[in-house]
Design a protein around this motif. Structure first.
Motif, short mmCIF file in Angstrom:
data_model
loop_
_atom_site.label_atom_id
_atom_site.label_comp_id
_atom_site.label_asym_id
_atom_site.label_seq_id
_atom_site.Cartn_x
_atom_site.Cartn_y
_atom_site.Cartn_z
N VAL A 124 0.86 -1.19 0.00
CA VAL A 124 0.00 0.00 0.00
C VAL A 124 0.89 1.23 0.00
O VAL A 124 1.79 1.35 0.82
N PHE A 125 0.64 2.16 -0.92
CA PHE A 125 1.44 3.39 -1.00
C PHE A 125 0.60 4.50 -1.61
O PHE A 125 -0.47 4.26 -2.19
N ASP A 126 1.12 5.74 -1.50
CA ASP A 126 0.43 6.91 -2.03
C ASP A 126 0.78 7.04 -3.52
O ASP A 126 1.90 7.43 -3.88
N PHE A 127 -0.17 6.74 -4.35
CA PHE A 127 0.07 6.76 -5.79
C PHE A 127 0.19 8.20 -6.32
O PHE A 127 0.82 8.42 -7.36
N HIS A 128 -0.40 9.15 -5.63
CA HIS A 128 -0.30 10.54 -6.06
C HIS A 128 1.15 11.03 -6.03
O HIS A 128 1.62 11.70 -6.96
N GLN A 129 1.86 10.71 -4.97
CA GLN A 129 3.27 11.10 -4.87
C GLN A 129 4.09 10.45 -5.99
O GLN A 129 4.95 11.09 -6.59
N LEU A 130 3.80 9.18 -6.23
CA LEU A 130 4.52 8.47 -7.29
C LEU A 130 4.27 9.12 -8.65
O LEU A 130 5.19 9.29 -9.47
N ALA A 131 3.01 9.52 -8.88
CA ALA A 131 2.66 10.15 -10.16
C ALA A 131 3.34 11.51 -10.30
O ALA A 131 3.80 11.87 -11.40
N ALA A 137 -5.43 14.61 -3.54
CA ALA A 137 -4.22 14.94 -2.78
C ALA A 137 -3.55 13.70 -2.22
O ALA A 137 -2.32 13.61 -2.14
N GLN A 138 -4.34 12.73 -1.83
CA GLN A 138 -3.82 11.44 -1.38
C GLN A 138 -4.58 10.33 -2.09
O GLN A 138 -5.81 10.37 -2.16
N LEU A 139 -3.83 9.40 -2.60
CA LEU A 139 -4.46 8.30 -3.35
C LEU A 139 -3.72 7.00 -2.99
O LEU A 139 -2.76 6.59 -3.65
N PHE A 140 -4.17 6.37 -1.91
CA PHE A 140 -3.52 5.15 -1.46
C PHE A 140 -4.05 3.94 -2.26
O PHE A 140 -5.26 3.73 -2.34
N VAL A 141 -3.12 3.22 -2.84
CA VAL A 141 -3.48 2.07 -3.67
C VAL A 141 -2.66 0.87 -3.24
O VAL A 141 -1.67 0.99 -2.50
N TYR A 142 -3.08 -0.31 -3.76
CA TYR A 142 -2.39 -1.57 -3.46
C TYR A 142 -1.82 -2.12 -4.76
O TYR A 142 -2.57 -2.44 -5.68
N GLY A 143 -0.48 -2.17 -4.83
CA GLY A 143 0.15 -2.67 -6.04
C GLY A 143 1.66 -2.65 -5.90
O GLY A 143 2.21 -2.34 -4.83
N ASN A 144 2.34 -2.94 -7.00
CA ASN A 144 3.79 -2.93 -7.02
C ASN A 144 4.27 -1.53 -7.39
O ASN A 144 4.00 -1.05 -8.50
N ARG A 145 4.95 -0.87 -6.48
CA ARG A 145 5.37 0.52 -6.67
C ARG A 145 6.24 0.68 -7.92
O ARG A 145 6.00 1.58 -8.74
N PRO A 188 2.20 16.42 -31.12
CA PRO A 188 2.90 17.51 -31.80
C PRO A 188 3.39 18.55 -30.78
O PRO A 188 3.05 18.49 -29.60
N GLU A 189 4.16 19.49 -31.23
CA GLU A 189 4.66 20.54 -30.35
C GLU A 189 3.50 21.41 -29.86
O GLU A 189 2.48 21.57 -30.54
N ASN A 190 3.69 21.99 -28.65
CA ASN A 190 2.71 22.88 -28.02
C ASN A 190 1.38 22.18 -27.74
O ASN A 190 0.33 22.82 -27.67
N ALA A 191 1.43 20.89 -27.56
CA ALA A 191 0.21 20.14 -27.24
C ALA A 191 0.09 19.95 -25.73
O ALA A 191 0.94 20.43 -24.96
N GLU A 192 -0.95 19.22 -25.31
CA GLU A 192 -1.17 18.92 -23.91
C GLU A 192 -1.28 17.42 -23.71
O GLU A 192 -1.84 16.72 -24.56
N VAL A 193 -0.74 16.96 -22.58
CA VAL A 193 -0.88 15.57 -22.17
C VAL A 193 -1.45 15.55 -20.77
O VAL A 193 -0.89 16.17 -19.86
N ASN A 194 -2.59 14.91 -20.61
CA ASN A 194 -3.29 14.90 -19.32
C ASN A 194 -3.19 13.52 -18.67
O ASN A 194 -3.42 12.49 -19.33
N LEU A 195 -2.83 13.52 -17.40
CA LEU A 195 -2.80 12.29 -16.59
C LEU A 195 -3.83 12.45 -15.48
O LEU A 195 -3.75 13.38 -14.67
N GLU A 196 -4.80 11.52 -15.45
CA GLU A 196 -5.87 11.58 -14.46
C GLU A 196 -5.89 10.29 -13.65
O GLU A 196 -5.88 9.19 -14.23
N LEU A 197 -5.90 10.42 -12.34
CA LEU A 197 -5.91 9.27 -11.44
C LEU A 197 -7.14 9.35 -10.53
O LEU A 197 -7.49 10.43 -10.07
N SER A 198 -7.76 8.20 -10.28
CA SER A 198 -8.94 8.20 -9.40
C SER A 198 -9.22 6.79 -8.92
O SER A 198 -8.71 5.80 -9.48
N LEU A 199 -10.03 6.72 -7.88
CA LEU A 199 -10.54 5.44 -7.37
C LEU A 199 -12.04 5.41 -7.60
O LEU A 199 -12.76 6.33 -7.19
#
Length: 453
Positions: free
Chosen positions: A302-309, A333-341, A360-371
């Motif tokens: 069990v660890f905080d996946f938000h910090q890892l991200a 702000a905190q996302l505790f999950v169960y897995g291999n860090r 392409p250049e000047n684009a956006e990349v979005n990373l979204e995490l949730s339970l």
């Protein structure tokens, strides 16, 4: 116990292509054997049918010709038509009738006398030619002394007719009918036998085909296992010399003469870039080789996946800055999950690097995490969205295959080897989750990962 089951399943999963090939071979062999059997049955059935039908028709024609000859002979001798002086009903006949030129019955006989109206009605208006054979079906009811109820059955008839002439004068027509119910029953019985044989042989041919395909696939499986072992051994052995080469290059770059010589510095920079690419490729191959091994263990915690991200986004920002791509992280702000860090960190890096690489250049990349909860199951949901070249619908299933690249020329320019998404899928599978990709070609892609918690 869970780890052992997963590792065995993982090995079988990596042999999935070979298993599918073996299954296809089994189906092909079974189909060929069944095709030959069906072809043999069809040939035998129609040969028997043709021979028996032809024989019965010839017999009936000869019988009619003989009886017409008898009638003509008696007419020549001057005898008048009567039941007594015409032919009698033989064992081969079901009925015979003789009608005059006006269609009036002169004489005749039948096996079941109460059927005369039905039989005579079927003959009305029939003007037979010498080669014509007619088939009819009758529903017969007759009484058997030792049975209380009437016996009912269908009788199939084969009929023929001949015109009778005295000189040039048309006298009448002889009709003769023969029961072919035994023939019909024989071929019905034969069809049932063939159907039973087909069912039995289908099982036999399947096991024979499975054995044959297994024998055919054995060299391929052995070759695959050797290739897998070679990839693991080679990757392991290459890591040390590549690390030494990289250290040597770093040491040479610190030399004053190299720093002052632009050409030497450029050569060493190119060498360093290629060595790093090689180290990454070897690392990916070693990861996949380990994923194939039966003793692979995925240690979870069990660890905080938000910090890892956050760390993953920060470490890859340098690559994004080169193309002026904006990275956005949307997570609690905190996302505790169960897995291999380590594995989940590698998963994030692969997906983010892949998104940056093909955007392409000047684009956006979005990373979204949730339970989220789906059907009473708690899931870690990872969503990576880019504005890149997208993936065609027909290629979405194949992008997780090893060394598969949608645009080979573009992938070579970007330095891809086609292993990243294969590793990503293995990491997701090792956590019991699943990965999907959506989006439109030319309008970006959305990778969605769901991992049970």
């Amino acid at each position: 116990m869970k780890t052992s089951l997963f590792t065995r399943w993982n090995l079988l999963k990596n042999l999935n292509l070979i298993s599918r090939t073996q299954w296809r071979l089994t189906m092909i062999y079974t189909g060929i054997l069944m095709l030959f059997l069906i072809l043999f049955m069809v040939i035998v059935y129609f040969l028997l049918y043709g021979v028996i039908v032809s024989s019965q028709e010839d017999q009936l024609k000869k019988l009619v010709d003989q009886e017409v000859s008898v009638i003509k002979e008696k007419m020549i001798k001057g005898k008048k038509p009567s039941i007594q002086n015409f032919v009698m009903l033989s064992d081969e006949q079901f009925f015979y009738y003789v009608v005059d030129a006006k269609g009036k019955l002169l004489t005749g006989d039948e096996l079941y006398h109460h059927l005369r109206p039905k039989l005579y009605k079927k003959l009305e208006g029939w003007n037979p030619n010498p080669k014509e054979i007619r088939y009819e079906n009758l529903n017969v009811s007759y009484f058997v002394p030792w049975q209380e109820d009437l016996n009912k059955r269908n009788i199939d008839l084969m009929m023929a007719g001949r015109k009778i002439y005295k000189g040039n004068q048309f006298i009448g027509i002889l009709y003769v009918g023969k029961s072919i119910s035994n023939r019909v029953e024989l071929f019905d019985w034969l069809l049932n036998i063939f159907a039973i044989m087909l069912i039995i042989f289908s099982f036999v041919s399947f096991f024979i085909s499975y054995f044959m395909s297994k024998r055919a696939m054995s060299p391929i499986i052995r070759s695959y296992m050797k290739q897998r072992e070679f990839a693991a051994d080679a990757s392991h052995e290459l890591r040390t010399p590549l690390s030494v080469i990289l250290s040597s290059i770093n040491a040479l770059e610190m030399e004053k003469q190299v720093q002052e010589d632009e050409f030497s510095h450029s050569v060493l920079s190119n060498m360093k870039y290629e060595v790093k690419r090689m180290i990454k490729l070897v690392g990916d191959l070693l990861t996949l080789a380990r994923s194939d091994a039966e003793n692979t263990e995925v240690r979870k915690e069990v660890f905080d996946f938000h910090q890892l991200a956050q760390k993953a986004v920060h470490s890859i920002e340098t690559l994004a800055d080169e193309k002026r791509i904006t990275l956005k992280l949307n997570a609690p702000a905190q996302l505790f999950v169960y897995g291999n860090r380590e594995r989940l960190d590698q998963l994030l890096y692969i997906l983010l690097e892949n998104a940056i690489k093909y955007s392409p250049e000047n684009a956006e990349v979005n990373l979204e995490l949730s339970l989220k909860k789906e059907e009473k199951i708690k899931l870690l949901v990872i969503l990576v969205e880019d504005q890149g070249i997208g993936i065609k619908p027909e290629e979405r299933e194949r992008i997780f295959e090893r060394f598969y690249r949608t645009d080979k020329s573009r992938s070579k320019q970007l330095g891809g080897h086609g292993l990243g998404l294969a590793i990503a899928k293995w990491i997701v599978d090792s956590h019991g989750g699943w990965i999907q990709v959506a989006g439109k070609s030319g309008k970006g892609s959305v990778f969605t990962i769901k991992i049970p918690q």
